[in-house]
Design a protein around this motif. Structure first.
Motif, PDB file in Angstrom:
ATOM      1  N   UNK A  39      59.293  70.483 -34.053  1.00  8.85           N
ATOM      2  CA  UNK A  39      60.656  70.119 -34.450  1.00  8.85           C
ATOM      3  C   UNK A  39      61.654  71.220 -34.100  1.00  8.85           C
ATOM      4  N   UNK A  40      61.539  71.735 -32.901  1.00  9.35           N
ATOM      5  CA  UNK A  40      62.414  72.779 -32.360  1.00  9.35           C
ATOM      6  C   UNK A  40      62.306  74.107 -33.086  1.00  9.35           C
ATOM      7  N   UNK A  41      61.306  74.286 -33.951  1.00 11.78           N
ATOM      8  CA  UNK A  41      61.034  75.600 -34.542  1.00 11.78           C
ATOM      9  C   UNK A  41      59.936  76.237 -33.703  1.00 11.78           C
ATOM     10  N   UNK A  76      63.942  82.588 -26.722  1.00  9.21           N
ATOM     11  CA  UNK A  76      63.468  81.217 -26.518  1.00  9.21           C
ATOM     12  C   UNK A  76      63.909  80.311 -27.662  1.00  9.21           C
ATOM     13  N   UNK A  77      63.944  80.825 -28.898  1.00 13.69           N
ATOM     14  CA  UNK A  77      64.443  80.012 -30.022  1.00 13.69           C
ATOM     15  C   UNK A  77      65.899  79.640 -29.787  1.00 13.69           C
ATOM     16  N   UNK A  78      66.697  80.584 -29.292  1.00 11.03           N
ATOM     17  CA  UNK A  78      68.102  80.289 -28.997  1.00 11.03           C
ATOM     18  C   UNK A  78      68.218  79.275 -27.863  1.00 11.03           C
ATOM     19  N   UNK A  79      67.360  79.373 -26.867  1.00 13.43           N
ATOM     20  CA  UNK A  79      67.370  78.384 -25.782  1.00 13.43           C
ATOM     21  C   UNK A  79      67.063  76.992 -26.320  1.00 13.43           C
ATOM     22  N   UNK A  80      66.112  76.887 -27.240  1.00 11.77           N
ATOM     23  CA  UNK A  80      65.801  75.589 -27.852  1.00 11.77           C
ATOM     24  C   UNK A  80      66.994  75.074 -28.656  1.00 11.77           C
ATOM     25  N   UNK A  81      67.627  75.965 -29.411  1.00 12.76           N
ATOM     26  CA  UNK A  81      68.753  75.557 -30.254  1.00 12.76           C
ATOM     27  C   UNK A  81      69.955  75.111 -29.435  1.00 12.76           C
ATOM     28  N   UNK A  82      70.155  75.721 -28.280  1.00 13.76           N
ATOM     29  CA  UNK A  82      71.309  75.378 -27.443  1.00 13.76           C
ATOM     30  C   UNK A  82      70.948  74.374 -26.351  1.00 13.76           C
ATOM     31  N   UNK A 106      49.335  88.909 -33.150  1.00 13.03           N
ATOM     32  CA  UNK A 106      50.610  88.956 -33.865  1.00 13.03           C
ATOM     33  C   UNK A 106      51.321  87.621 -33.653  1.00 13.03           C
ATOM     34  N   UNK A 107      51.904  87.079 -34.708  1.00 10.25           N
ATOM     35  CA  UNK A 107      52.685  85.845 -34.661  1.00 10.25           C
ATOM     36  C   UNK A 107      54.155  86.190 -34.839  1.00 10.25           C
ATOM     37  N   UNK A 108      55.036  85.382 -34.292  1.00 11.03           N
ATOM     38  CA  UNK A 108      56.475  85.611 -34.486  1.00 11.03           C
ATOM     39  C   UNK A 108      57.212  84.280 -34.532  1.00 11.03           C
ATOM     40  N   UNK A 109      58.335  84.302 -35.244  1.00 11.64           N
ATOM     41  CA  UNK A 109      59.246  83.158 -35.270  1.00 11.64           C
ATOM     42  C   UNK A 109      60.654  83.707 -35.379  1.00 11.64           C
ATOM     43  N   UNK A 110      61.626  82.837 -35.156  1.00 15.64           N
ATOM     44  CA  UNK A 110      63.021  83.274 -35.198  1.00 15.64           C
ATOM     45  C   UNK A 110      63.893  82.135 -35.710  1.00 15.64           C
ATOM     46  N   UNK A 111      65.047  82.512 -36.244  1.00 13.20           N
ATOM     47  CA  UNK A 111      66.047  81.534 -36.645  1.00 13.20           C
ATOM     48  C   UNK A 111      67.395  81.963 -36.085  1.00 13.20           C
ATOM     49  N   UNK A 119      79.002  83.669 -28.808  1.00 13.12           N
ATOM     50  CA  UNK A 119      77.980  84.578 -29.302  1.00 13.12           C
ATOM     51  C   UNK A 119      76.999  83.858 -30.218  1.00 13.12           C
ATOM     52  N   UNK A 120      75.816  84.465 -30.341  1.00 11.23           N
ATOM     53  CA  UNK A 120      74.826  83.964 -31.297  1.00 11.23           C
ATOM     54  C   UNK A 120      74.120  85.150 -31.936  1.00 11.23           C
ATOM     55  N   UNK A 121      73.825  85.027 -33.220  1.00  8.95           N
ATOM     56  CA  UNK A 121      73.044  86.014 -33.957  1.00  8.95           C
ATOM     57  C   UNK A 121      71.726  85.369 -34.330  1.00  8.95           C
ATOM     58  N   UNK A 122      70.641  86.065 -34.009  1.00  7.92           N
ATOM     59  CA  UNK A 122      69.309  85.528 -34.239  1.00  7.92           C
ATOM     60  C   UNK A 122      68.493  86.566 -35.007  1.00  7.92           C
ATOM     61  N   UNK A 123      67.680  86.096 -35.938  1.00  9.99           N
ATOM     62  CA  UNK A 123      66.785  86.968 -36.703  1.00  9.99           C
ATOM     63  C   UNK A 123      65.356  86.566 -36.371  1.00  9.99           C
ATOM     64  N   UNK A 124      64.559  87.522 -35.921  1.00  8.69           N
ATOM     65  CA  UNK A 124      63.158  87.268 -35.558  1.00  8.69           C
ATOM     66  C   UNK A 124      62.249  88.106 -36.449  1.00  8.69           C
ATOM     67  N   UNK A 125      61.085  87.554 -36.765  1.00  6.35           N
ATOM     68  CA  UNK A 125      60.118  88.222 -37.635  1.00  6.35           C
ATOM     69  C   UNK A 125      58.729  88.118 -37.023  1.00  6.35           C
TER      70      UNK A 125
END
Length: 146
Positions: A39-41, A76-82, A106-111, A119-125
């Motif tokens: 679902x685009x996450x 890549x999360x920003x590419x999916x969102x846009x 290691x796993x990672x995700x971003x919002x 501009x876009x601000x993204x937080x990745x963990x």
């Protein structure tokens, strides 16, 4: 407009459409990043490999490999969102290393926190065993227009 012409005019996007871009970036395959989306996450996995060990005496994964994972995940999360097939231009990145990364995957995700026309601000963990115990986090700003 018929359903066929509507489907033909829609631009494909998503991880499948991004595969040619990923294949054109040797670093992504060298690092072994594995991408999945629901679902685009986006979820990105960095499999353990000896080449990403930063300090064998501790032992711990290299901070640069973790930072790269965070930046790639955010991009890549920003590419999916846009719904874009172009890599966004990184403006700034701040990485917080929260704990030592053990010699495992290691796993990672971003919002996407905020997004405007420019501009876009993204937080990745990034985490290893549990998402609620991150090993690193990053705040990234991207420029969306050329």
């Amino acid at each position: 407009m018929s359903a066929t012409s509507t489907e033909a005019s829609a631009k494909p996007y998503g991880l499948d459409a991004m595969q040619p871009l990923f294949a054109s970036i040797p670093y992504l395959s060298k690092m072994g990043f594995e991408f999945s989306a629901d679902d685009e996450q986006l979820g990105v996995r960095l499999p353990y490999a000896e080449q990403i060990v930063g300090n064998p005496k501790v032992p711990a994964l290299h901070g640069g490999a973790i930072g790269s994972l965070l930046q790639t995940t955010a991009s890549v999360q920003l590419m999916l969102a846009t719904r874009s097939l172009r890599l966004p231009r990184l403006f700034s990145c701040t990485v917080e290393y929260l704990r030592s990364a053990r010699l495992i995957d290691v796993q990672a995700s971003a919002i996407v926190v905020t997004r405007s026309r420019r501009f876009a601000n993204v937080r990745a963990t990034a985490w290893q065993d549990r998402a609620d115990q991150p090993i690193a986090a990053a705040t990234l700003q991207f420029v969306l227009v050329d």
